[in-house]
Design a protein around this motif. Structure first.
Motif, PDB file in Angstrom:
ATOM      1  N   THR A  90       0.860  -1.172   0.000  1.00 48.78           N
ATOM      2  CA  THR A  90       0.000   0.000   0.000  1.00 48.78           C
ATOM      3  C   THR A  90       0.897   1.222   0.000  1.00 48.78           C
ATOM      4  OG1 THR A  90      -1.737  -1.134   1.236  1.00 48.78           O
ATOM      5  CG2 THR A  90      -1.790   1.266   1.214  1.00 48.78           C
ATOM      6  N   ALA A 140      -2.365  -1.382  -4.084  1.00 53.76           N
ATOM      7  CA  ALA A 140      -3.210  -0.253  -3.711  1.00 53.76           C
ATOM      8  C   ALA A 140      -2.288   0.960  -3.612  1.00 53.76           C
ATOM      9  CB  ALA A 140      -3.920  -0.504  -2.389  1.00 53.76           C
ATOM     10  N   ASN A 182      -6.051  -8.794  -2.039  1.00 51.85           N
ATOM     11  CA  ASN A 182      -6.237  -7.436  -1.553  1.00 51.85           C
ATOM     12  C   ASN A 182      -7.659  -7.029  -1.926  1.00 51.85           C
ATOM     13  OD1 ASN A 182      -6.216  -4.719  -0.903  1.00 51.85           O
ATOM     14  ND2 ASN A 182      -4.200  -4.327  -1.789  1.00 51.85           N
ATOM     15  N   PRO A 183      -8.483  -6.624  -0.974  1.00 57.22           N
ATOM     16  CA  PRO A 183      -9.895  -6.352  -1.285  1.00 57.22           C
ATOM     17  C   PRO A 183     -10.105  -5.120  -2.151  1.00 57.22           C
ATOM     18  CG  PRO A 183      -9.398  -5.750   0.985  1.00 57.22           C
ATOM     19  CD  PRO A 183      -8.190  -6.470   0.457  1.00 57.22           C
ATOM     20  N   ASN A 184      -9.163  -4.173  -2.153  1.00 57.87           N
ATOM     21  CA  ASN A 184      -9.369  -2.929  -2.900  1.00 57.87           C
ATOM     22  C   ASN A 184      -8.128  -2.555  -3.716  1.00 57.87           C
ATOM     23  OD1 ASN A 184     -12.062  -2.223  -1.809  1.00 57.87           O
ATOM     24  ND2 ASN A 184     -10.929  -2.026   0.128  1.00 57.87           N
ATOM     25  N   GLN A 205      -6.042  -0.933  -6.597  1.00 61.20           N
ATOM     26  CA  GLN A 205      -6.283   0.166  -7.536  1.00 61.20           C
ATOM     27  C   GLN A 205      -5.094   1.104  -7.521  1.00 61.20           C
ATOM     28  OE1 GLN A 205     -10.246   2.186  -8.175  1.00 61.20           O
ATOM     29  NE2 GLN A 205      -9.218   3.881  -7.146  1.00 61.20           N
TER      30      GLN A 205
END
Length: 436
Positions: free
Chosen positions: A331, A359, A380-382, A384
Motif C-alpha cells: 500500500t 493499492a 487485496n480487497p481494494n 487500484q
C-alpha cells in the motif's frame, strides 16, 4: 365586225401593282430579320445559361475542395496553425515508422500535403474528369483563423477549350480546447492492453491499444479527432497522438535529499532527519539503487509500505535512479484523496513491475520504463492505482486480475506542464467569391 376591248388597266392600277411587289419583299425581309434575331437571341440565352450553369458547377467544385481541405486539417490538426509553405517541413519532423494501430498515416499525409503545397490540380472524382477539379492556391494562419484560397474549373460541353473557373476564399476558425484537458490516466507509447483492463480516465499514446475499434478514417484505433467514449473500450477515452510525446524524465533539483534504495517500509518525510520542504511546500528525495546488478530504486515485498505524512498542500517527490518493483500486497499513500506522492523515473528507470493486488495513490512518471501488471497470490480487497501511470509501454495481458487505474489529480498535482492539445477546428465561417 368584232368589237375591240382594251386589256390595259388604268394609270392608277399600274401604279398600285408596282408598289405591292416591294412591299411584299420588304415584309418578307423583315420577317426573316425578326426570325434571325429571335434565333440569335435564343442561342445567346442558351450560351449564357450554359455559361452560368458551368460557373455554378465550378463554384460547387471549389466549395467541395474547401470542405475536403478542412477535412484534411481535421485529421492533421498540427498543420492548422502552420502556413502552407511550412507543411512539408512540419511533417518531415514526425516519425515515419508506426504500428499498424496509429492515428494518421504519415506517408499519405505527406503525399496529400505535397499536392496542396504545389498547387497541383486535384480531380473531384478521379474516375470522372467531367466532375471538375480544384487546386489549393494558398493557406495562411493568423490570429486564430486559417485563410484558404482555392480555385476550381469545369469544362463546358466537356470541351477543354471552353473552361469555367471559379476561385473561393474561405476562413476556418482555429481554436484551442487545452484548458479543458485533464491529464491521462494511462499514457504509453505502446500497449498490450487487456480487454478487461478497467481504466477511468483518458488513455493516450503514440499508438493506440490493439482493440477492435474503427475510427472515421477506417484505421484501426481512434485518432485525435475522436475524443468521445468508444464502445468496447474498457472505459474512458482513447487518443492516439503521435504529435505529443510523453514528457521527458524530470531531473532532481540540486537540493534533493539523498535516500538509499527503498526496499522496506518507510515514512516520508522522515522524522528526526531534518527533512524540510522547499518554498513550494515540496519535499525532494533522490533515491539510489539497491545494487548495480539489479538496479532497483524501489523494491517492495509482501506488506511493505510507503507512508506519506504531509499536509494537503504539500508534495513528496521521489527522483529514482533505477527501476521500480511494487510486488506483494503493498500500500502506497492510500489515504490521500489526490496524489501527493510523485515517482519520477530517470533515464535508468526502464522497468516497472506492479502486482494486480496493489493499492497505490501516486503519480508514476517513468517515460522510458516498460511496465507490466503481473498476477499476485496475496489477496487485496481494494486493489487500484489512484493517480496516473505514464510509461513507455504498458502490458496487462499477463495478469489474471486486472488492476484498475483511476485518474485523480491535475497537472499541478503531477508537477508537469499542461499538455497543449492540437488545435480544434470550427465550421467555415466566411466564404468569398473571387473574380477570375
Amino acid at each position: 365586225m368584232i368589237p375591240k376591248f382594251s386589256i390595259v388597266g388604268s394609270k392608277r392600277d399600274r401604279h398600285q401593282a408596282g408598289f405591292a411587289m416591294p412591299l411584299a419583299l420588304g415584309m418578307g425581309l423583315m420577317m426573316i430579320i425578326i426570325a434571325a434575331s429571335l434565333i440569335g437571341r435564343s442561342q445567346s440565352d442558351r450560351v449564357t445559361t450554359v455559361s452560368q450553369r458551368e460557373l455554378n458547377r465550378a463554384l460547387s467544385v471549389s466549395e467541395a475542395g474547401a470542405i475536403r481541405f478542412q477535412s484534411f486539417l481535421d485529421r492533421h490538426k498540427l498543420l492548422a496553425t502552420k502556413n502552407l509553405s511550412q507543411w512539408r517541413i512540419t511533417l518531415d519532423s514526425l516519425p515515419i515508422v508506426q504500428s499498424s494501430c496509429r492515428s494518421i498515416d504519415i506517408l499519405a499525409a505527406k503525399q496529400q500535403a505535397n499536392l496542396f503545397q504545389t498547387s497541383t490540380w486535384i480531380a473531384l472524382d478521379s474516375g470522372d474528369a467531367r466532375k471538375g477539379r480544384y487546386r489549393v492556391v494558398d493557406y495562411q494562419y493568423q490570429n486564430g483563423a486559417g485563410k484558404l484560397t482555392i480555385t476550381a474549373e469545369m469544362s463546358a460541353y466537356n470541351n477543354p477549350q471552353n473552361v469555367s473557373k471559379h476561385s473561393l476564399v474561405v476562413e476556418i476558425p482555429v481554436g484551442s480546447e487545452s484548458a479543458g484537458i485533464t491529464p491521462p490516466a494511462l499514457w504509453a507509447n505502446t500497449f498490450n492492453l487487456s480487454p478487461t483492463q478497467p481504466i477511468t480516465g483518458q488513455i493516450r499514446g503514440v499508438t493506440c491499444p490493439q482493440l477492435a475499434n474503427i475510427d472515421v478514417d477506417g484505421i484501426t484505433g481512434v485518432d485525435a479527432t475522436n475524443i468521445a467514449p468508444i464502445a468496447g473500450v474498457p472505459s474512458g477515452q482513447i487518443i492516439a497522438d503521435l504529435f505529443t510525446p510523453i514528457p521527458a524524465p524530470k531531473v532532481a533539483p540540486t537540493n534533493a535529499i539523498p535516500l538509499p534504495a527503498i526496499t522496506s517500509s518507510i515514512q516520508l518525510p522522515r522524522v528526526g532527519f531534518g527533512d524540510v520542504p522547499d518554498a513550494n511546500r515540496e519535499y525532494h528525495y533522490l533515491v539510489d539503487i539497491d545494487h548495480p546488478s539489479s538496479g532497483y530504486s524501489i523494491k517492495l515485498q509482501d506488506l511493505d509500505r510507503i507512508v506519506i505524512n504531509v499536509a494537503a498542500n504539500e508534495k513528496v517527490n521521489l527522483y529514482l535512479k533505477g527501476n521500480i518493483d511494487l510486488a506483494g500486497s503493498q500500500t502506497i499513500n492510500v489515504n490521500a484523496t489526490h496524489p501527493n506522492l510523485r515517482l519520477y523515473g530517470s533515464a535508468q528507470t526502464v522497468k516497472l513491475i506492479v502486482k494486480d493486488n496493489a493499492a497505490i495513490t501516486a503519480f508514476i512518471h517513468a517515460p522510458l520504463a516498460n511496465a507490466e501488471s503481473v498476477h499476485a497470490l496475496t489477496p487485496n480487497p481494494n486493489p487500484q492505482i489512484t493517480g496516473a501511470v505514464w510509461v513507455n509501454s504498458w502490458n496487462s495481458m499477463t495478469s489474471q486480475n486486472q488492476l484498475p487505474i483511476f485518474q485523480a489529480g491535475t497537472w499541478t498535482d503531477f508537477g508537469i506542464s499542461k499538455l497543449e492539445q492540437p488545435p480544434q477546428l470550427s465550421p467555415i465561417s466566411y466564404w468569398q467569391r473571387v473574380e477570375n
